[in-house]
Write a protein that holds these residues in place. Structure first.
Motif, PDB file in Angstrom:
ATOM      1  N   THR A 306       0.925  -1.140  -0.239  1.00 44.30           N
ATOM      2  CA  THR A 306      -0.028  -0.387  -0.267  1.00 44.30           C
ATOM      3  C   THR A 306       0.854   0.981  -0.121  1.00 44.30           C
ATOM      4  O   THR A 306       2.083   1.332   0.766  1.00 44.30           O
ATOM      5  N   THR A 323      -3.534   0.882  -3.169  1.00 42.57           N
ATOM      6  CA  THR A 323      -3.634  -0.332  -2.960  1.00 42.57           C
ATOM      7  C   THR A 323      -3.598  -1.354  -4.009  1.00 42.57           C
ATOM      8  O   THR A 323      -4.657  -2.666  -3.864  1.00 42.57           O
ATOM      9  N   PHE A 327      -4.707  -4.758  -1.443  1.00 40.28           N
ATOM     10  CA  PHE A 327      -6.249  -5.360  -1.567  1.00 40.28           C
ATOM     11  C   PHE A 327      -6.542  -5.518  -3.094  1.00 40.28           C
ATOM     12  O   PHE A 327      -7.441  -6.176  -3.131  1.00 40.28           O
ATOM     13  N   ASP A 328      -5.948  -4.737  -3.596  1.00 40.28           N
ATOM     14  CA  ASP A 328      -6.464  -5.362  -5.455  1.00 40.28           C
ATOM     15  C   ASP A 328      -5.994  -7.088  -6.132  1.00 40.28           C
ATOM     16  O   ASP A 328      -6.872  -7.884  -6.945  1.00 40.28           O
ATOM     17  N   ALA A 331      -8.261  -9.104  -4.475  1.00 41.18           N
ATOM     18  CA  ALA A 331      -9.771  -9.243  -5.274  1.00 41.18           C
ATOM     19  C   ALA A 331      -9.919  -9.487  -6.454  1.00 41.18           C
ATOM     20  O   ALA A 331     -10.430 -10.272  -6.851  1.00 41.18           O
ATOM     21  N   GLY A 338     -13.864  -6.797  -6.717  1.00 40.17           N
ATOM     22  CA  GLY A 338     -13.207  -5.574  -6.064  1.00 40.17           C
ATOM     23  C   GLY A 338     -14.412  -5.509  -4.695  1.00 40.17           C
ATOM     24  O   GLY A 338     -13.994  -4.388  -4.496  1.00 40.17           O
ATOM     25  N   LEU A 341     -13.643  -5.719  -0.356  1.00 37.74           N
ATOM     26  CA  LEU A 341     -13.655  -4.613   0.792  1.00 37.74           C
ATOM     27  C   LEU A 341     -14.469  -3.671   0.973  1.00 37.74           C
ATOM     28  O   LEU A 341     -14.875  -3.527   1.700  1.00 37.74           O
ATOM     29  N   THR A 358     -10.830  -0.945  -5.154  1.00 34.48           N
ATOM     30  CA  THR A 358      -9.546  -1.599  -4.665  1.00 34.48           C
ATOM     31  C   THR A 358      -8.225  -1.215  -4.650  1.00 34.48           C
ATOM     32  O   THR A 358      -7.058  -1.649  -4.644  1.00 34.48           O
TER      33      THR A 358
END
Lengths: 395, 395
Positions: A306, A323, A327-328, A331, A338, A341, A358
């Motif tokens: 991040t 991210t 986070f992606d 996903a 996606g 989140l 994301t």
């Protein structure tokens, strides 16, 4: 629960911690809610309108006093209320910009500034920004010279966002205004993310105009905002009407054409007035807002991959975060793709990020208490861990 | 009771029958009050903003549907919401009027139309009215010819008030539009006193634009209103943005510069939406409003010396009355001078006429029930008798 035929009552801020980048500082105060009920009718503020029959002169409710207070608070000379910051930009552009005139904007300018320039027939000339996404006085000087070289004249007006909407970065408005003034270019400071959020001193910034947004940053209903000016520029933008009826010989007193006559009425104005004492007070404690924001930033940045796309350390509570490498990644294999989140955040009572986002997204912790900030921080870390992302131990 | 520091809660419409000429049709409905509470925050309507990211496309709350419904209701093709009728005038003037262009107004035009013309740099050319205070198609034709003779060209735009603010007279908009169109002049119908009050059919009127006021006549919070257009003219006034950032090459999608991008948000929009079903319904029963108004008119005209300055019989509930030979006579010797009338009305639970006015004044009974109309009628007669004025027996 409905509040009208086919209209669901909104309960977002009652049920969630809302980190929407544009909603956080616009939430009404309790007093604004009361004012909205008491002054729901449009012409409610006109009960005690007396000569010279202009809304900003009304003493009861204390509208005239409010105007003076806001001017003093921003350290500017004149203030008018406007239906949204954009209508402030429009009034200024309407005064200084003619067809074909170059107008200075920046690569980070809000689209409503472009609308104002387009409406007046101006040509948008953007000051570029470097990798640090900050508008510098040097870049402004270079751009003015470029415009001068290309069009034989300098821009007629300059807009500079105090804090921009893309990164939430604080720009050197004072330095930029100084450069612009060397070319006699009037400067509009777009304070949509600062007026009502952090201390703004128009004279210290050295600008001709400060524009604020009621519904974005002054805890007021929409559409509302303020346009503040120096005494000199006020005479230009707030000039009184000169038009006359050719048959009736009617004139229209001290009405101001750029304001379209009387200004904000009812809920929008009284809501802004009712919130004002709280708004004034909260700007003094922006350091606490930043401290709470940092708690969330520390958590987000502890999630490996991040990065913060905004300037860092943060000087504003609205931040653009990347991210793609955190986070992606999760996903890609998550059954909700996606949307996981947003979904995981909502399970934890958090809302306000764009559904499905994301990769690169913005959030704003303005108004969150320390406890809420800690909850936000914990939620992001927890969601990261649950989805197999590496999280560094925070020190 | 206060609703904020130094702000008294307004209770005018809770405590009185309010016959204020501009407030009567703007009072919020119960649903609008609820909507104002639920959508107090400015960006509250943006929770479900999706591509193409323009406010009037939002489906939840049903903003897109509302726009379609209003267009259909007015029998026009396109509708946008605006922060007050004046901002509708401004958008139209911004599209058609250039510096020095003659614009057709009338001797009864509202001042905000003048502001719009002045803002665009136009020259106001008023159509005169005769003793009957009605704008006629013939007078419009004569004025256009006069402008043509004097400036070598016809006006670029014409404003006509459906019902004017001075007398509350209904003007022959259809006849006037027909004349203007013979010269290819686009026509704006100012429906601030009609849209939301009585049935308005834009196509039957034959106008290019219909402008309505939310806070004046659609039971909506301020500032709000609508700008409706034909399909052809909509392409002009609601043209999409063409400006581009010279550095970033940014464009701004389907945002409309005359609307300054996204349109009304929060309380103003959702308040207007929540009231809309009631407003639509009430326009069908304008005959009852007129019947109630007549009860008050009969009473006023039974007071000797009182005359109606508006057209008579009345076609609207906002009326200009002359009491120089009645109530004003009594003011000469009354210890409260001209204030006795307002004072005596307030004792009877009635408010809304200008304090001190006993000569020529306006009032509006819109929304008053039959019982309230009878109370108003009785009050005027009683006050007249108490002050030694002769009252004819009503038949």
């Amino acid at each position: 629960m409905r509040c009208g035929q086919g209209i669901e009552a909104r309960q977002v801020d009652e049920l969630f911690i809302n980190i929407d980048p544009i909603q956080a500082a616009g939430r009404l105060t309790g007093d604004a809610m009361k004012a909205v009920i008491a002054y729901g009718d449009g012409y409610s503020v006109c009960d005690n309108c007396r000569k010279p029959n202009r809304l900003d002169y009304i003493a009861k409710p204390p509208i005239a006093e409010f105007h003076k207070d806001v001017a003093k608070w921003l350290n500017m000379d004149a203030v008018r209320t406007v239906p949204g910051a954009r209508r402030g930009f429009q009034a200024v552009a309407g005064t200084y910009v003619n067809k074909g005139d170059p107008v200075l904007l920046t690569a980070l300018s809000h689209y409503t500034e472009f609308m104002a320039v387009e409406g007046a027939g101006g040509v948008a000339r953007e000051v570029p920004v470097g990798d640090d996404k900050r508008v510098t006085p040097d870049a402004v000087a270079t751009k003015i010279e470029e415009v001068k070289r290309e069009s034989g004249r300098v821009p007629v007006l300059a807009f500079i966002d105090h804090v921009d909407y893309q990164y939430g970065n604080v720009h050197d408005v004072a330095g930029i205004a100084k450069v612009a003034h060397q070319y006699d270019i009037p400067v509009v400071c777009n304070g949509a993310y600062t007026v009502g959020v952090l201390p703004v001193d128009g004279k210290a910034l050295g600008v001709d105009f400060v524009v604020g947004s009621g519904h974005k940053s002054m805890a007021a209903p929409a559409p509302s905002g303020i346009l503040a000016s120096t005494a000199e520029r006020g005479n230009e933008v707030f000039r009184t009407t000169a038009i006359e009826g050719d048959v009736t010989k009617r004139k229209f007193g001290i009405k101001e054409p750029e304001m379209m006559g009387c200004t904000l009425m009812g809920v929008t104005l009284v809501g802004m007035m009712a919130s004002f004492p709280y708004v004034k007070e909260r700007t003094k404690h922006f350091d606490k807002e930043l401290a709470n924001h940092q708690i969330v930033m520390d958590a987000l940045l502890s999630i490996e991959g991040t990065t913060c796309q905004s300037e860092y350390p943060r000087k504003h509570t609205m931040t653009r975060i990347n991210t793609i490498e955190s986070f992606d990644k999760a996903a890609e294999t998550h059954k909700k793709r996606g949307y996981y989140l947003q979904s995981a955040l909502e399970e934890r009572g958090i809302t306000g990020i764009i559904p499905g986002a994301t990769k690169v997204w913005k959030f704003n912790t303005y108004g969150a208490t320390r406890k809420q900030a800690e909850h936000l921080a914990g939620a992001f870390v927890e969601i990261a861990r649950e989805n197999g992302l590496a999280v560094r131990e925070q020190v």
